[in-house]
Design a protein around this motif. Structure first.
Motif, PDB file in Angstrom:
ATOM      1  N   SER A 231       0.834  -1.214   0.000  1.00 14.31           N
ATOM      2  CA  SER A 231       0.000   0.000   0.000  1.00 14.31           C
ATOM      3  C   SER A 231       0.867   1.262   0.000  1.00 14.31           C
ATOM      4  N   ASN A 232       2.034   1.205   0.643  1.00 18.46           N
ATOM      5  CA  ASN A 232       2.933   2.368   0.621  1.00 18.46           C
ATOM      6  C   ASN A 232       3.676   2.476  -0.711  1.00 18.46           C
ATOM      7  N   ILE A 233       4.054   1.319  -1.261  1.00 19.97           N
ATOM      8  CA  ILE A 233       4.771   1.321  -2.552  1.00 19.97           C
ATOM      9  C   ILE A 233       3.862   1.909  -3.633  1.00 19.97           C
ATOM     10  N   TYR A 234       2.547   1.590  -3.505  1.00 26.51           N
ATOM     11  CA  TYR A 234       1.589   2.107  -4.487  1.00 26.51           C
ATOM     12  C   TYR A 234       1.244   3.578  -4.222  1.00 26.51           C
ATOM     13  N   SER A 235       0.830   3.873  -2.981  1.00 27.89           N
ATOM     14  CA  SER A 235       0.296   5.225  -2.717  1.00 27.89           C
ATOM     15  C   SER A 235       1.364   6.304  -2.789  1.00 27.89           C
ATOM     16  N   LYS A 236       2.616   5.945  -2.512  1.00 23.68           N
ATOM     17  CA  LYS A 236       3.700   6.946  -2.610  1.00 23.68           C
ATOM     18  C   LYS A 236       4.436   6.855  -3.946  1.00 23.68           C
ATOM     19  N   LYS A 237       3.873   6.004  -4.837  1.00 22.44           N
ATOM     20  CA  LYS A 237       4.383   5.881  -6.217  1.00 22.44           C
ATOM     21  C   LYS A 237       5.841   5.423  -6.300  1.00 22.44           C
ATOM     22  N   PHE A 238       6.321   4.714  -5.287  1.00 18.22           N
ATOM     23  CA  PHE A 238       7.698   4.210  -5.346  1.00 18.22           C
ATOM     24  C   PHE A 238       7.882   3.320  -6.583  1.00 18.22           C
ATOM     25  N   TYR A 239       6.809   2.588  -6.936  1.00 17.91           N
ATOM     26  CA  TYR A 239       6.917   1.641  -8.053  1.00 17.91           C
ATOM     27  C   TYR A 239       7.268   2.353  -9.364  1.00 17.91           C
ATOM     28  N   LYS A 240       6.971   3.645  -9.435  1.00 12.40           N
ATOM     29  CA  LYS A 240       7.276   4.378 -10.673  1.00 12.40           C
ATOM     30  C   LYS A 240       8.782   4.601 -10.835  1.00 12.40           C
ATOM     31  N   GLN A 241       9.506   4.501  -9.720  1.00 18.19           N
ATOM     32  CA  GLN A 241      10.959   4.722  -9.771  1.00 18.19           C
ATOM     33  C   GLN A 241      11.750   3.430  -9.609  1.00 18.19           C
ATOM     34  N   GLN A 242      11.054   2.291  -9.610  1.00 23.72           N
ATOM     35  CA  GLN A 242      11.730   1.018  -9.348  1.00 23.72           C
ATOM     36  C   GLN A 242      11.423   0.025 -10.465  1.00 23.72           C
ATOM     37  N   SER A 243      12.432  -0.761 -10.850  1.00 23.74           N
ATOM     38  CA  SER A 243      12.213  -1.716 -11.947  1.00 23.74           C
ATOM     39  C   SER A 243      11.870  -3.113 -11.451  1.00 23.74           C
ATOM     40  N   TYR A 244      12.215  -3.408 -10.183  1.00 27.01           N
ATOM     41  CA  TYR A 244      12.024  -4.781  -9.678  1.00 27.01           C
ATOM     42  C   TYR A 244      11.371  -4.776  -8.300  1.00 27.01           C
ATOM     43  N   MET A 245      10.461  -5.711  -8.132  1.00 22.99           N
ATOM     44  CA  MET A 245       9.891  -5.916  -6.792  1.00 22.99           C
ATOM     45  C   MET A 245       9.944  -7.418  -6.492  1.00 22.99           C
ATOM     46  N   THR A 246      10.334  -7.743  -5.251  1.00 26.63           N
ATOM     47  CA  THR A 246      10.331  -9.148  -4.833  1.00 26.63           C
ATOM     48  C   THR A 246       9.291  -9.317  -3.744  1.00 26.63           C
ATOM     49  N   LEU A 247       8.319 -10.204  -4.000  1.00 27.21           N
ATOM     50  CA  LEU A 247       7.314 -10.475  -2.970  1.00 27.21           C
ATOM     51  C   LEU A 247       7.937 -11.467  -1.986  1.00 27.21           C
ATOM     52  N   SER A 248       8.592 -10.882  -1.002  1.00 26.24           N
ATOM     53  CA  SER A 248       9.380 -11.680  -0.046  1.00 26.24           C
ATOM     54  C   SER A 248       8.628 -11.898   1.262  1.00 26.24           C
ATOM     55  N   ASN A 249       7.687 -11.011   1.570  1.00 26.61           N
ATOM     56  CA  ASN A 249       6.938 -11.086   2.844  1.00 26.61           C
ATOM     57  C   ASN A 249       7.884 -11.293   4.032  1.00 26.61           C
ATOM     58  N   HIS A 250       9.013 -10.602   4.002  1.00 25.57           N
ATOM     59  CA  HIS A 250      10.068 -10.920   4.980  1.00 25.57           C
ATOM     60  C   HIS A 250       9.862 -10.298   6.360  1.00 25.57           C
ATOM     61  N   ALA A 251       8.953  -9.356   6.479  1.00 25.45           N
ATOM     62  CA  ALA A 251       8.669  -8.782   7.810  1.00 25.45           C
ATOM     63  C   ALA A 251       7.346  -8.030   7.723  1.00 25.45           C
ATOM     64  N   TYR A 252       6.792  -7.683   8.885  1.00 20.64           N
ATOM     65  CA  TYR A 252       5.462  -7.085   8.876  1.00 20.64           C
ATOM     66  C   TYR A 252       5.525  -5.600   9.252  1.00 20.64           C
TER      67      TYR A 252
END
Ligand code: SIN
Length: 352
Positions: A231-252
């Motif tokens: 929700s933060n990656i989307y709402s703050k538009k971080f995804y627009k500046q990043q080429s890769y995302m790993t769904l790691s679920n490594h912490a909450y």
């Protein structure tokens, strides 16, 4: 003489009528429509609620839900003014603001309390929680209560925990599938000893930057990546500046909801009870809805960007857990045994 007598009688009659019916036009014409700018200003209590997240996130929506509930329960005697997106205070100064009474409530990420209160580091341990029920058991059970009690004596009272979601890595350099892919990458992080240790264990470097400066630092390439709930990656538009995302679920990522203690103690018993009830209801609401908000946001990211999204398999996750072992060893020096044992109990109960 006759004219003077007539005028005097009119004036006297007017004064007597006003005296018996009252001088106020409001009282003589009945009740005014509710208008929170006008009604009973002296009696209305205002809670200024400051937070750094966007409005369409679990925290932003929970703050609005809480405001509605408490206003309804107190018949508008308590009003909540929400300041989102760090409009009033940023990560670095919101604790002082609530402790000094410059605002009444904040809801920082639990990590942001972990430097001041070392036991809070327990919530940041990588792969501490195997799914949402485990997080709930920690937040609403012994761990949560111990951590809220830890705030005593600070003029800040802990009310509870709000939910967001599991954190994922994003970066601009390469797909991340195994721990060694993190080697030499530079990440924006929230300040917190466990977070620091987590990236050290992966041989990555970090910069502590406030949440609302992250986008700009990703844009200019000062950092290669960051970790956050979707929700933060989307709402703050971080995804627009990043080429890769790993769904790691490594912490909450979740929140400590806290209130200025002097303000809370100054409330009547009835108002305290309404606030506590509203808090409980909103906590249930955000626990139930945070998952679907994050799910909706990943769908939107997939639709509107060509970012590569990789998922860690269970086998791969095992390798990450192995890589994170030094983080647990280090954390043992700061987190009380009692909390680590309780975490172990939760992990055993919820192991797949
Ligand atoms: C928040 O969700 O409040 C901010 C989290 C962050 O600083 O990354």
């Amino acid at each position: 003489m006759k004219t003077v007598t007539i005028i005097t009688s009119f004036i006297l009659a007017g004064i007597l009528t006003a005296f018996f019916l009252g001088f106020s036009p409001v009282e003589s014409t009945g009740k005014l429509e509710y208008d929170d700018e006008q009604e009973g200003l002296e009696e209305q209590l205002v809670i200024r609620f400051s937070h750094v997240a966007a409005e369409n996130t679990p925290k932003g929506m929970a703050a609005r839900d809480f405001a509605k509930r408490i206003q309804a329960k107190t018949d508008n005697e308590i009003k909540v003014e929400i300041y989102s997106n760090g409009e009033l205070y940023q990560d670095q100064n919101e604790w002082a603001a609530v402790a000094n009474g410059n605002v009444e409530m904040i809801a920082p990420a639990t990590t942001k309390l972990s430097t001041r209160f070392p036991d809070w580091q327990v919530l940041d341990l990588p792969y501490a929680f195997q799914g949402y029920p485990a997080v709930q058991e920690a937040y609403e059970g012994k761990i949560g209560q111990t951590l809220l009690d830890d705030l005593r004596g600070t003029n800040v009272k802990g009310l509870g925990f709000w939910y967001n979601g599991f954190k994922q890595f994003t970066n601009n350099k390469q797909p991340i599938q195994s721990p060694s892919d993190m080697n030499k990458l530079h990440f924006r992080v929230m300040p917190g000893p466990v977070i620091e240790a987590q990236f050290q264990a992966l041989n990555a470097s970090t910069s502590e930057l406030s949440f609302n400066k992250t986008y700009r630092n990703l844009e200019v390439g000062f950092v290669d990546g960051q970790e956050n709930a979707i929700s933060n990656i989307y709402s703050k538009k971080f995804y627009k500046q990043q080429s890769y995302m790993t769904l790691s679920n490594h912490a909450y990522l979740g929140y400590a909801v806290v209130i200025n203690e002097e303000f809370f103690e100054g409330l009547s018993n009835t108002h305290q009870q309404s606030l506590t009830e509203a808090m409980k209801e909103t906590t249930d609401w955000v626990r139930r809805h945070s998952i679907e908000i994050n799910d909706a946001h990943i769908r939107k990211i997939k639709r509107s960007s060509d970012m590569e999204i990789d998922v860690l398999t269970t086998e791969e996750q095992k390798r990450w857990r192995e890589a994170f072992k030094p983080v647990y060893l280090k954390a043992k020096q700061n987190i009380s045994n009692e909390l680590l044992q309780e975490l172990e109990r939760i992990q055993q109960t919820h192991s797949p």
